[in-house]
Structures are given as C-alpha cells and as structure tokens.
Design a protein around this motif. Structure first.
Motif, PDB file in Angstrom:
ATOM      1  N   VAL A  61      -5.607   6.378  -2.130  1.00 30.47           N
ATOM      2  CA  VAL A  61      -4.505   6.220  -1.178  1.00 30.47           C
ATOM      3  C   VAL A  61      -3.170   6.305  -1.897  1.00 30.47           C
ATOM      4  O   VAL A  61      -2.817   5.437  -2.707  1.00 30.47           O
ATOM      5  N   ASN A  62      -2.438   7.368  -1.624  1.00 29.26           N
ATOM      6  CA  ASN A  62      -1.041   7.483  -2.029  1.00 29.26           C
ATOM      7  C   ASN A  62      -0.361   8.441  -1.061  1.00 29.26           C
ATOM      8  O   ASN A  62      -1.029   9.088  -0.235  1.00 29.26           O
ATOM      9  N   GLU A  63       0.935   8.527  -1.116  1.00 33.12           N
ATOM     10  CA  GLU A  63       1.686   9.308  -0.131  1.00 33.12           C
ATOM     11  C   GLU A  63       1.240  10.773  -0.091  1.00 33.12           C
ATOM     12  O   GLU A  63       1.010  11.342   0.986  1.00 33.12           O
ATOM     13  N   ALA A  64       1.078  11.373  -1.244  1.00 33.14           N
ATOM     14  CA  ALA A  64       0.703  12.789  -1.285  1.00 33.14           C
ATOM     15  C   ALA A  64      -0.674  13.011  -0.679  1.00 33.14           C
ATOM     16  O   ALA A  64      -0.892  13.970   0.082  1.00 33.14           O
ATOM     17  N   ASN A  65      -1.615  12.138  -1.011  1.00 31.49           N
ATOM     18  CA  ASN A  65      -2.977  12.308  -0.501  1.00 31.49           C
ATOM     19  C   ASN A  65      -3.072  12.031   0.991  1.00 31.49           C
ATOM     20  O   ASN A  65      -3.862  12.675   1.706  1.00 31.49           O
ATOM     21  N   ILE A  66      -2.288  11.090   1.488  1.00 33.30           N
ATOM     22  CA  ILE A  66      -2.274  10.823   2.930  1.00 33.30           C
ATOM     23  C   ILE A  66      -1.811  12.057   3.685  1.00 33.30           C
ATOM     24  O   ILE A  66      -2.432  12.483   4.670  1.00 33.30           O
ATOM     25  N   ILE A  67      -0.739  12.665   3.209  1.00 35.31           N
ATOM     26  CA  ILE A  67      -0.208  13.866   3.871  1.00 35.31           C
ATOM     27  C   ILE A  67      -1.198  15.018   3.762  1.00 35.31           C
ATOM     28  O   ILE A  67      -1.456  15.743   4.728  1.00 35.31           O
ATOM     29  N   GLN A  68      -1.792  15.186   2.584  1.00 33.30           N
ATOM     30  CA  GLN A  68      -2.773  16.260   2.392  1.00 33.30           C
ATOM     31  C   GLN A  68      -3.964  16.079   3.329  1.00 33.30           C
ATOM     32  O   GLN A  68      -4.432  17.036   3.958  1.00 33.30           O
ATOM     33  N   ALA A  69      -4.452  14.851   3.427  1.00 32.09           N
ATOM     34  CA  ALA A  69      -5.620  14.591   4.262  1.00 32.09           C
ATOM     35  C   ALA A  69      -5.324  14.819   5.737  1.00 32.09           C
ATOM     36  O   ALA A  69      -6.133  15.408   6.469  1.00 32.09           O
ATOM     37  N   LEU A  70      -4.167  14.358   6.193  1.00 28.47           N
ATOM     38  CA  LEU A  70      -3.840  14.439   7.621  1.00 28.47           C
ATOM     39  C   LEU A  70      -3.359  15.815   8.052  1.00 28.47           C
ATOM     40  O   LEU A  70      -3.361  16.120   9.258  1.00 28.47           O
ATOM     41  N   ASN A  71      -2.963  16.637   7.121  1.00 29.87           N
ATOM     42  CA  ASN A  71      -2.449  17.962   7.470  1.00 29.87           C
ATOM     43  C   ASN A  71      -3.508  18.774   8.213  1.00 29.87           C
ATOM     44  O   ASN A  71      -4.528  19.164   7.642  1.00 29.87           O
ATOM     45  N   GLY A  72      -3.289  19.029   9.490  1.00 30.81           N
ATOM     46  CA  GLY A  72      -4.212  19.805  10.299  1.00 30.81           C
ATOM     47  C   GLY A  72      -5.375  19.016  10.871  1.00 30.81           C
ATOM     48  O   GLY A  72      -6.232  19.584  11.560  1.00 30.81           O
ATOM     49  N   ALA A  73      -5.434  17.695  10.628  1.00 33.43           N
ATOM     50  CA  ALA A  73      -6.539  16.883  11.146  1.00 33.43           C
ATOM     51  C   ALA A  73      -6.412  16.712  12.657  1.00 33.43           C
ATOM     52  O   ALA A  73      -5.316  16.653  13.208  1.00 33.43           O
ATOM     53  N   VAL A  74      -7.569  16.633  13.330  1.00 27.53           N
ATOM     54  CA  VAL A  74      -7.562  16.394  14.781  1.00 27.53           C
ATOM     55  C   VAL A  74      -8.064  14.991  15.120  1.00 27.53           C
ATOM     56  O   VAL A  74      -8.054  14.587  16.276  1.00 27.53           O
ATOM     57  N   GLY A  75      -8.505  14.269  14.098  1.00 27.59           N
ATOM     58  CA  GLY A  75      -8.997  12.917  14.341  1.00 27.59           C
ATOM     59  C   GLY A  75      -8.684  12.003  13.179  1.00 27.59           C
ATOM     60  O   GLY A  75      -8.661  12.425  12.017  1.00 27.59           O
ATOM     61  N   LEU A  76      -8.416  10.719  13.498  1.00 22.41           N
ATOM     62  CA  LEU A  76      -8.105   9.719  12.488  1.00 22.41           C
ATOM     63  C   LEU A  76      -8.794   8.419  12.889  1.00 22.41           C
ATOM     64  O   LEU A  76      -8.625   7.938  14.009  1.00 22.41           O
ATOM     65  N   VAL A  77      -9.578   7.849  11.968  1.00 23.19           N
ATOM     66  CA  VAL A  77     -10.264   6.580  12.212  1.00 23.19           C
ATOM     67  C   VAL A  77      -9.760   5.555  11.208  1.00 23.19           C
ATOM     68  O   VAL A  77      -9.933   5.727   9.996  1.00 23.19           O
ATOM     69  N   GLY A  78      -9.140   4.493  11.694  1.00 24.41           N
ATOM     70  CA  GLY A  78      -8.719   3.386  10.838  1.00 24.41           C
ATOM     71  C   GLY A  78      -9.871   2.416  10.672  1.00 24.41           C
ATOM     72  O   GLY A  78     -10.426   1.935  11.657  1.00 24.41           O
ATOM     73  N   ALA A  79     -10.234   2.123   9.426  1.00 19.84           N
ATOM     74  CA  ALA A  79     -11.384   1.265   9.162  1.00 19.84           C
ATOM     75  C   ALA A  79     -11.091   0.333   7.989  1.00 19.84           C
ATOM     76  O   ALA A  79     -11.906   0.155   7.094  1.00 19.84           O
ATOM     77  N   VAL A  80      -9.905  -0.255   8.011  1.00 22.41           N
ATOM     78  CA  VAL A  80      -9.488  -1.166   6.937  1.00 22.41           C
ATOM     79  C   VAL A  80      -9.611  -2.598   7.438  1.00 22.41           C
ATOM     80  O   VAL A  80      -9.099  -2.941   8.509  1.00 22.41           O
ATOM     81  N   LEU A  81     -10.283  -3.445   6.662  1.00 23.16           N
ATOM     82  CA  LEU A  81     -10.417  -4.857   7.007  1.00 23.16           C
ATOM     83  C   LEU A  81     -10.151  -5.701   5.779  1.00 23.16           C
ATOM     84  O   LEU A  81     -10.728  -5.484   4.723  1.00 23.16           O
ATOM     85  N   VAL A  82      -9.241  -6.661   5.932  1.00 28.00           N
ATOM     86  CA  VAL A  82      -9.021  -7.689   4.915  1.00 28.00           C
ATOM     87  C   VAL A  82      -9.441  -8.996   5.558  1.00 28.00           C
ATOM     88  O   VAL A  82      -8.833  -9.442   6.524  1.00 28.00           O
ATOM     89  N   THR A  83     -10.507  -9.598   5.059  1.00 29.41           N
ATOM     90  CA  THR A  83     -11.112 -10.756   5.707  1.00 29.41           C
ATOM     91  C   THR A  83     -10.102 -11.871   5.931  1.00 29.41           C
ATOM     92  O   THR A  83      -9.360 -12.249   5.021  1.00 29.41           O
TER      93      THR A  83
END
Length: 380
Positions: free
Chosen positions: A223-245
């Motif tokens: 997880v960093n700014e560049a990778n977030i943008i790279q991953a989301l570029n052209g994506a049609v779906g996003l699933v948030g699955a972060v949990l901090v107990t």
C-alpha cells in the motif's frame, strides 16, 4: 443459570446466534434455554425445532430479561431497555461506532462479551472468522450483481460487465484492499469467476506465502500512493476488507483515488460498520443497500452475512458454542483466564464490566470510563 436467546431486529438480519443442535449441548449441561418466539424462523429453525431439544419458547420480554442474553448482532437502541441491570451479553458488538451502546453498558453495568474480539488459542479470532469468510465470498458475488446492466439506483445503470470477460472482451479488473480472511476469500471467489484481481496489503511479505497467492493468480501490491493509483486505474470493482480489531478502520482509499476507476463501477466496504477503509463509504441497509457517489455505485451494508442466514447461523453457532459452554461451566473469571486447546486468549473479548468500558481504544474514542480487563480480573 438460564440463557435468553433473542431474535435479531437489524434490517433483514435473519441469523440466529444458536442453532438447535448447539442449544441441545447447553441444555445437557443443566442450563435452561429460553428462546424468543420465532427467533430462528428466518434462518430455517422453527420453534418446534428448539422445543424438540428441550428449549422453551417465550415472549420477547422474558427472553431479554435473563442474566445471560445471547444474540448475533449488537442490540439496537429500542432494545436497550429490554436488558436488565448487570446482565451479561454474549454477541458480536462492533463497538467502535456504537457510543450509545457503550453508554448503555456503563449505565446498566452490563458485562459484555464481544465475540469478534476473542483471539482464541491460535490468535486467529475463531468466532469472527466464519462470518469473515461469508462476507468475503458474498462481496465477490455482489460485485458481479451490481455490475449487471440493471437500474440498481433510479437513473443509474450498472456497467454491464461480466467478471470473466469473453473471447475478444477483457476480464474485469477488481481491487481488494486488505489481505486478511475477508480480502483473501473475496479475491479467491472473484478470481474463480474470472476477474483480474489485485490485492493492496500493508504486510506484502505475509501474502507471498499465502496458499491462495499462486493458486488463484492474484497480484499483490504493497500500500502506497503509486500502487493505489496503479491498481485502481481502469478497475470496475473495489472491495474494502480492512479490519483493525476493536478500533475504527483507517482510511486507505480516498475520494481522489476513486477517480481512477471506470465510471459505473462498484464499491463495497465489508467493514463499513467500523467506518470502512474507503473515504466515500457510509452505512446502508439490505432494504436500501446502494447509493451513487463519484459516479460509482457504493454498497455499505453492515450485516452482510444476515442474508445468507442458514449458512451464517450454523457457522456462527458452531464457532461460538464451545466458548459459551466454557463460560457457563467456569464463570466469568474462569472464562477470561481460559487456556485450553479449544478455549484460550479470551480476555480481549471483555468489552464492558460493572460500569466501565474495558477496551481502551473505544473508551478513549468516546471519552468514557475505562478499566482494563486485568484490573477486572483482580476484582473477580
């Protein structure tokens, strides 16, 4: 000891905390179980099924009025008066966004055992895991559903994309944020459905040896700014699955990041009840599950497993009943100090006791009276 097993009232929440087979195990220990009328009806368990194992069917007031109340999800505000003073509540609670519930616990000196924060013998949160698996897999199916060319919100059509594509049509690009149980289960099912899946995870090294990594052809990025943008570029779906107990979820995907996705895409955050890791998410309900923001369809239902109630109820009940049985046999102090191969590391499950919140982060967030579980143990 008498247990009250109560009916869920959250929107379209059809789960039941104990299925009849597990109620039978409790009754065999000499404990009376009072089941609120029709508690299991929507998950396929009739009153007669509970009566056949020795439980008694009672009205709402009687079931809620016991010293120990067992349920699946946290009480809603209209249910607060039903809990008696100094009762014990055994349930998922998700307190990080529940100030009024915490205040009620303090006012009524409730002992609350948060089943999702019991670490278990292997520190893998064994009562939480089954619902995490359900939610992760369900999220994948919901992504496909909301990508269908249907009017999910008035005036807003789904994109009309099949996850696996076809000859001559690209596979759908989906991003999953978080590589825990929810994220990996979602990624697995999305990949099985043919999607091209990228996982964003802080602990990048951990996932390199995960059995799903190669088996399902998953791309993992730190997880960093560049990778977030790279991953989301052209994506049609996003699933948030972060949990901090026992804490509010940190924001990982910001509003500006969503502009890199394709319009009419789908955004789902499984941990929306703890704030979610996506800036634009807010809680919705099964009756009104989606809304549009940034030209993307957002889904923020907090009790996702409630709509697959038969599967979820069975899994939750089987995972939690060993802990409940141990509590009934050994009392609160014995429960909190348990150290067996089946029941251990339970101290983190205590979230309120005798007028105090016992999870420090939650007490600080809401500026409420705090006492540590270790201090509580000295008093027991």
């Amino acid at each position: 000891m008498t247990i009250g097993l109560v009916k869920e009232s959250m929107d379209l929440e059809s789960r039941v905390a104990l299925v009849p087979d597990d109620v039978a195990l409790i009754i065999q220990k000499g404990v009376e179980v009072l089941v609120q009328n029709s508690t299991g009806a929507n998950s396929g368990y009739s009153n007669e099924a509970y009566e056949s194992v020795g439980a008694k069917i009672v009205d709402s007031k009687t079931a809620w009025g016991q010293d120990l109340v067992v349920k699946c999800k946290e009480p809603l505000e209209h249910e607060y008066p039903l809990l008696k003073e100094k009762a014990t509540l055994f349930s998922y609670l998700d307190l990080a966004y529940q100030k009024s519930l915490c205040e009620m616990f303090i006012d009524k000196k409730i002992t609350s055992i948060c089943t999702e924060t019991i670490a278990g013998p292997k520190n893998d949160y064994p009562i939480l895991v089954p619902m995490s698996v359900v939610a992760g897999r369900l999220a994948a199916h919901l992504v496909q559903h909301y990508l269908l060319a249907l009017e999910h919100v008035k005036g807003f059509m789904g994109k009309g994309v099949m996850l696996g594509g076809l000859s001559g049509a690209q596979r759908a690009k989906i991003v999953v944020v978080g590589g825990g149980v929810v994220g990996m289960e979602s990624a697995k099912v999305l990949s099985q459905m043919g999607a091209k899946v990228t996982i964003l995870e802080l602990d990048y090294a951990k996932l390199q040896n995960h059995p799903y990594y190669h088996l399902y052809d998953l791309e993992v990025l730190s997880v960093n700014e560049a990778n977030i943008i790279q991953a989301l570029n052209g994506a049609v779906g996003l699933v948030g699955a972060v949990l901090v107990t026992a804490s509010q979820t940190p924001k990982v995907i910001l509003r500006r990041h969503l502009k890199h996705m394709q319009k009419q895409g789908v955004v789902i955050d499984v941990a929306c009840d703890l704030g979610g890791c996506i800036e634009t998410i807010r809680q919705t309900s099964h009756s009104n599950p989606v809304y549009v923001e940034e030209d993307l369809l957002h889904y923020g239902v907090p009790n996702m497993p409630g709509i697959v109630a038969k599967t979820s109820s069975t899994a939750y009940s089987h995972a939690s009943v060993p802990y409940l049985l141990y509590y009934l046999e050994h009392g609160l102090k014995g429960f909190l100090t348990a150290n067996t191969k089946i029941v251990a590391n339970t101290l983190g499950g205590l979230s309120a006791y005798n007028g105090y919140i016992t999870q420090e982060g939650i007490a600080k967030a809401f500026n409420l009276a705090f006492k540590s579980p270790l201090e509580i143990l000295k008093e027991l």
